[in-house]
Design a protein around this motif. Structure first.
Motif, PDB file in Angstrom:
ATOM      1  N   ALA A 336       0.853  -1.205   0.000  1.00 19.67           N
ATOM      2  CA  ALA A 336       0.000   0.000   0.000  1.00 19.67           C
ATOM      3  C   ALA A 336       0.881   1.246   0.000  1.00 19.67           C
ATOM      4  CB  ALA A 336      -0.896  -0.003   1.228  1.00 19.67           C
ATOM      5  N   LEU A 337       0.430   2.293  -0.706  1.00 18.58           N
ATOM      6  CA  LEU A 337       1.184   3.546  -0.730  1.00 18.58           C
ATOM      7  C   LEU A 337       0.855   4.329   0.533  1.00 18.58           C
ATOM      8  CD1 LEU A 337       2.945   5.571  -2.473  1.00 18.58           C
ATOM      9  CD2 LEU A 337       0.761   6.610  -3.114  1.00 18.58           C
ATOM     10  N   ASP A 338       1.846   4.707   1.305  1.00 24.32           N
ATOM     11  CA  ASP A 338       1.591   5.459   2.542  1.00 24.32           C
ATOM     12  C   ASP A 338       1.408   6.945   2.253  1.00 24.32           C
ATOM     13  OD1 ASP A 338       3.730   3.272   4.366  1.00 24.32           O
ATOM     14  OD2 ASP A 338       1.551   3.528   4.525  1.00 24.32           O
ATOM     15  N   LEU A 339       0.298   7.494   2.731  1.00 23.04           N
ATOM     16  CA  LEU A 339       0.076   8.943   2.629  1.00 23.04           C
ATOM     17  C   LEU A 339       0.059   9.482   4.052  1.00 23.04           C
ATOM     18  CD1 LEU A 339      -2.910   8.747   0.092  1.00 23.04           C
ATOM     19  CD2 LEU A 339      -0.511   9.064  -0.460  1.00 23.04           C
ATOM     20  N   ALA A 340      -0.267  10.755   4.190  1.00 22.36           N
ATOM     21  CA  ALA A 340      -0.466  11.335   5.533  1.00 22.36           C
ATOM     22  C   ALA A 340      -1.719  12.208   5.469  1.00 22.36           C
ATOM     23  CB  ALA A 340       0.740  12.178   5.920  1.00 22.36           C
ATOM     24  N   PHE A 341      -2.530  12.118   6.545  1.00 21.31           N
ATOM     25  CA  PHE A 341      -3.715  12.987   6.592  1.00 21.31           C
ATOM     26  C   PHE A 341      -3.243  14.413   6.861  1.00 21.31           C
ATOM     27  CE2 PHE A 341      -7.136  10.251   5.918  1.00 21.31           C
ATOM     28  CZ  PHE A 341      -6.997   9.065   6.617  1.00 21.31           C
ATOM     29  N   ILE A 342      -3.699  15.344   6.033  1.00 22.35           N
ATOM     30  CA  ILE A 342      -3.321  16.744   6.211  1.00 22.35           C
ATOM     31  C   ILE A 342      -4.455  17.522   6.844  1.00 22.35           C
ATOM     32  CG2 ILE A 342      -2.646  18.872   4.999  1.00 22.35           C
ATOM     33  CD1 ILE A 342      -0.498  16.642   4.968  1.00 22.35           C
ATOM     34  N   SER A 343      -5.681  17.295   6.357  1.00 22.61           N
ATOM     35  CA  SER A 343      -6.816  18.046   6.942  1.00 22.61           C
ATOM     36  C   SER A 343      -8.110  17.258   6.715  1.00 22.61           C
ATOM     37  CB  SER A 343      -6.937  19.427   6.281  1.00 22.61           C
ATOM     38  OG  SER A 343      -7.229  19.251   4.905  1.00 22.61           O
ATOM     39  N   MET A 344      -9.064  17.573   7.578  1.00 25.58           N
ATOM     40  CA  MET A 344     -10.392  16.960   7.446  1.00 25.58           C
ATOM     41  C   MET A 344     -11.413  18.050   7.792  1.00 25.58           C
ATOM     42  SD  MET A 344     -11.810  13.368   8.213  1.00 25.58           S
ATOM     43  CE  MET A 344     -10.666  12.762   9.349  1.00 25.58           C
ATOM     44  N   ASP A 345     -12.248  18.376   6.832  1.00 23.51           N
ATOM     45  CA  ASP A 345     -13.246  19.437   7.104  1.00 23.51           C
ATOM     46  C   ASP A 345     -14.637  18.941   6.729  1.00 23.51           C
ATOM     47  OD1 ASP A 345     -11.396  21.843   7.597  1.00 23.51           O
ATOM     48  OD2 ASP A 345     -10.666  21.032   5.687  1.00 23.51           O
ATOM     49  N   ARG A 346     -15.650  19.541   7.389  1.00 21.57           N
ATOM     50  CA  ARG A 346     -17.020  19.236   6.983  1.00 21.57           C
ATOM     51  C   ARG A 346     -17.409  20.233   5.891  1.00 21.57           C
ATOM     52  NH1 ARG A 346     -19.791  16.058  10.935  1.00 21.57           N
ATOM     53  NH2 ARG A 346     -21.655  16.378   9.690  1.00 21.57           N
ATOM     54  N   ILE A 347     -18.038  19.767   4.837  1.00 25.68           N
ATOM     55  CA  ILE A 347     -18.589  20.694   3.833  1.00 25.68           C
ATOM     56  C   ILE A 347     -20.044  20.266   3.617  1.00 25.68           C
ATOM     57  CG2 ILE A 347     -18.495  21.506   1.457  1.00 25.68           C
ATOM     58  CD1 ILE A 347     -15.622  21.367   1.442  1.00 25.68           C
ATOM     59  N   GLY A 348     -20.968  21.049   4.178  1.00 27.81           N
ATOM     60  CA  GLY A 348     -22.367  20.628   4.157  1.00 27.81           C
ATOM     61  C   GLY A 348     -22.424  19.291   4.892  1.00 27.81           C
ATOM     62  N   PRO A 349     -23.137  18.312   4.327  1.00 23.96           N
ATOM     63  CA  PRO A 349     -23.250  17.010   5.002  1.00 23.96           C
ATOM     64  C   PRO A 349     -22.041  16.105   4.761  1.00 23.96           C
ATOM     65  CG  PRO A 349     -24.479  16.975   2.946  1.00 23.96           C
ATOM     66  CD  PRO A 349     -23.895  18.354   3.061  1.00 23.96           C
ATOM     67  N   ASP A 350     -21.097  16.585   3.918  1.00 29.05           N
ATOM     68  CA  ASP A 350     -19.987  15.716   3.489  1.00 29.05           C
ATOM     69  C   ASP A 350     -18.685  16.007   4.254  1.00 29.05           C
ATOM     70  OD1 ASP A 350     -21.322  16.531   0.294  1.00 29.05           O
ATOM     71  OD2 ASP A 350     -21.743  14.731   1.474  1.00 29.05           O
ATOM     72  N   LEU A 351     -17.694  15.155   4.018  1.00 30.05           N
ATOM     73  CA  LEU A 351     -16.341  15.370   4.572  1.00 30.05           C
ATOM     74  C   LEU A 351     -15.403  15.662   3.409  1.00 30.05           C
ATOM     75  CD1 LEU A 351     -15.694  12.539   7.223  1.00 30.05           C
ATOM     76  CD2 LEU A 351     -16.147  14.986   7.617  1.00 30.05           C
ATOM     77  N   LYS A 352     -14.442  16.569   3.643  1.00 32.12           N
ATOM     78  CA  LYS A 352     -13.370  16.798   2.668  1.00 32.12           C
ATOM     79  C   LYS A 352     -12.075  16.390   3.363  1.00 32.12           C
ATOM     80  CE  LYS A 352     -10.949  20.491   0.119  1.00 32.12           C
ATOM     81  NZ  LYS A 352     -10.949  21.976  -0.138  1.00 32.12           N
ATOM     82  N   ILE A 353     -11.460  15.325   2.860  1.00 33.59           N
ATOM     83  CA  ILE A 353     -10.260  14.788   3.507  1.00 33.59           C
ATOM     84  C   ILE A 353      -9.074  15.000   2.568  1.00 33.59           C
ATOM     85  CG2 ILE A 353      -9.216  12.706   4.506  1.00 33.59           C
ATOM     86  CD1 ILE A 353     -12.215  11.594   4.512  1.00 33.59           C
ATOM     87  N   VAL A 354      -8.039  15.708   3.047  1.00 37.17           N
ATOM     88  CA  VAL A 354      -6.857  15.957   2.216  1.00 37.17           C
ATOM     89  C   VAL A 354      -5.703  15.092   2.725  1.00 37.17           C
ATOM     90  CG1 VAL A 354      -5.196  17.683   1.389  1.00 37.17           C
ATOM     91  CG2 VAL A 354      -7.589  18.331   1.729  1.00 37.17           C
ATOM     92  N   MET A 355      -5.093  14.338   1.818  1.00 39.07           N
ATOM     93  CA  MET A 355      -3.937  13.507   2.170  1.00 39.07           C
ATOM     94  C   MET A 355      -2.768  13.911   1.275  1.00 39.07           C
ATOM     95  SD  MET A 355      -5.917   9.871   2.244  1.00 39.07           S
ATOM     96  CE  MET A 355      -7.550  10.462   1.812  1.00 39.07           C
ATOM     97  N   GLU A 356      -1.556  13.710   1.806  1.00 35.62           N
ATOM     98  CA  GLU A 356      -0.390  14.036   0.985  1.00 35.62           C
ATOM     99  C   GLU A 356       0.555  12.852   0.928  1.00 35.62           C
ATOM    100  OE1 GLU A 356       1.908  17.619   1.945  1.00 35.62           O
ATOM    101  OE2 GLU A 356       0.323  18.793   0.992  1.00 35.62           O
ATOM    102  N   LYS A 357       1.182  12.676  -0.210  1.00 36.95           N
ATOM    103  CA  LYS A 357       2.164  11.601  -0.355  1.00 36.95           C
ATOM    104  C   LYS A 357       3.479  12.154   0.197  1.00 36.95           C
ATOM    105  CE  LYS A 357       3.871  10.420  -4.477  1.00 36.95           C
ATOM    106  NZ  LYS A 357       5.274  10.012  -4.529  1.00 36.95           N
ATOM    107  N   ARG A 358       4.098  11.426   1.089  1.00 38.49           N
ATOM    108  CA  ARG A 358       5.344  11.933   1.673  1.00 38.49           C
ATOM    109  C   ARG A 358       6.524  11.758   0.714  1.00 38.49           C
ATOM    110  NH1 ARG A 358       3.585  15.542   4.088  1.00 38.49           N
ATOM    111  NH2 ARG A 358       2.830  15.491   6.201  1.00 38.49           N
TER     112      ARG A 358
END
Ligand SMILES: Nc1c(/N=C/[C@H](O)[C@H](O)[C@H](O)COP(=O)(O)O)[nH]c(=O)[nH]c1=O
Ligand SMILES: Nc1c(N[C@@H]2O[C@H](COP(=O)(O)O)[C@@H](O)[C@H]2O)[nH]c(=O)[nH]c1=O
Ligand SMILES: [Zn+2]
Length: 358
Positions: A336-358
């Motif tokens: 599996a390719l390892d990423l890192a969670f950068i941010s998690m925000d709510r947008i309306g009823p949804d989630l916006k999850i940002v990950m970055e490849k190290r």
């Protein structure tokens, strides 16, 4: 205000124009003397004045013995504009505070050397982390000559990007989809595959209430199968570039070129070759909004930098419903390719999850 506060002001100036300076970095500068702000500026467009030039122009003659806070090491070379380091010396600036050093081989460290040789006190590393984050796409582009790649995917909570029938409109909310359009407007180009085009007939423009730049549309279409009457060809609000294989039909290529489309034949259709070509076109940021097979081809060679996942609190099920990444896939979790969670925000009823490849 203290050093960090002045640098944060310079960073917010840089951030405000970050989406319009490509292929130059976003930079902000603030000129201060005896606690008074004499000038502030951002780099607004490649080929035009640098941030320091704008800030020093506002400060005028009062720049003598003032301090300047700048988010990127002042340039020392003649690009399209004269070197900022010389201007800072000429204006009699006393101290220079820098957030991040420029990795551009033309510039790195030379600006600081020039300033110190002129007897100017230089302090680096102020709010360096924030500046480096903002400059990441630029640093990546300068060092690899390839665009900084963000893959976007919209999924249900059980990880599907469509029902098993292919139906997908809509998974995420209006609010989340508007955020996608904002992201599109912040990128130089948007890339998709012929699979997504044949399924969705997308426009790939950024339709925002407040307006916004349309990214260049990049379509990977090996055999030029895209129908001439599809939006990506007929819609003229954005440029369209199609990459195809050496053996694609020349008749179809000519018909596409008659529609104003640029067709580029590659000896072999591979993501590396496409990224090299886009780098040569000075495309610094690339937004990939495509299907599972295209995403898998980026994953297979680790050719992306960031993943933005919009997740809706919905379950659709379906053993053959598609997910974000297809292809053969790894055969064990160790692959599996390892990423890192950068941010998690709510947008309306949804989630916006940002990950970055190290
Ligand atoms: N199906 C969904 C998405 N689907 C995105 C598709 O891949 C396709 O890029 C869009 O349909 C493009 O359409 P156009 O450019 O607006 O004409 N994207 C989303 O963010 N949420 C969803 O629910
Ligand atoms: N935008 C920016 C800098 N950008 C630096 O200068 C290079 C572009 O030079 P030019 O072609 O003359 O615009 C760019 O690659 C980067 O190294 N430097 C700065 O001092 N301040 C600025 O605001
Ligand atoms: Zn400069």
């Amino acid at each position: 205000m203290n050093e960090d506060q002045y640098m944060n002001l310079a960073l917010s100036l840089a951030q405000s124009a970050a989406h319009q300076t490509s292929p130059n970095p976003p930079v902000g500068a603030v000129v201060v003397k005896d606690g008074r702000i004499l000038g502030m500026g951002a780099h607004l467009k490649a080929g035009e004045a640098h941030a320091e030039v704008n800030a020093l122009a506002q400060a005028g003659d009062e720049s003598k013995d003032a301090d300047i806070y700048v988010t990127l090491e002042p340039c020392a070379h003649f690009g399209k504009t004269p070197p900022c380091a010389d201007l800072i010396i000429e204006k009699g600036i006393r101290r220079v505070f820098i957030a991040a050093v420029d990795p551009n081989p033309l510039v790195g460290g030379k600006g600081i050397e020039k300033l110190q040789a002129a007897g100017i006190e230089v302090k680096t590393g102020i709010c360096e982390q924030k500046a480096t984050e903002l400059l990441t796409p630029f640093f990546h582009f300068i060092q690899t000559k390839r665009p900084y790649v963000t893959i976007k995917t919209a999924v249900t909570a059980d990880g599907k990007t469509a029902a098993h029938t292919g139906h997908s409109r809509w998974i995420t909310s209006e609010a989340a989809r508007e955020d996608v359009h904002l992201l599109r407007s912040r990128h130089d180009a948007i890339l998709t595959g012929i699979g997504t085009v044949l399924l969705d007939n997308p426009l790939l423009t950024s339709r925002l209430p407040q307006g916004g730049k349309n990214p260049i549309r990049i379509l990977l279409d090996t055999h030029l199968r895209v129908p001439l009457d599809f939006h990506i060809i007929q819609n003229k609000e954005a440029k369209t570039i199609i990459f195809c294989a050496a053996d694609a039909q020349t008749k179809k290529q000519r018909a596409l070129e008659d529609e104003g489309v640029t067709v580029i034949r590659l000896p072999y259709m591979a993501i590396d070759a496409v990224l090299d070509e886009l780098g040569k076109m000075n495309i610094m940021t690339l937004f990939v909004e495509a299907g599972a097979e295209m995403n898998a081809s980026f994953l297979d060679i680790g050719a992306f930098n960031r993943l933005v996942m919009y997740m809706a609190p919905k379950l659709i099920g379906g053993k053959s419903a598609p997910s974000s990444f297809g292809g053969l896939g790894g055969s064990s979790m160790d692959e599996a390719l390892d990423l890192a969670f950068i941010s998690m925000d709510r947008i309306g009823p949804d989630l916006k999850i940002v990950m970055e490849k190290r």
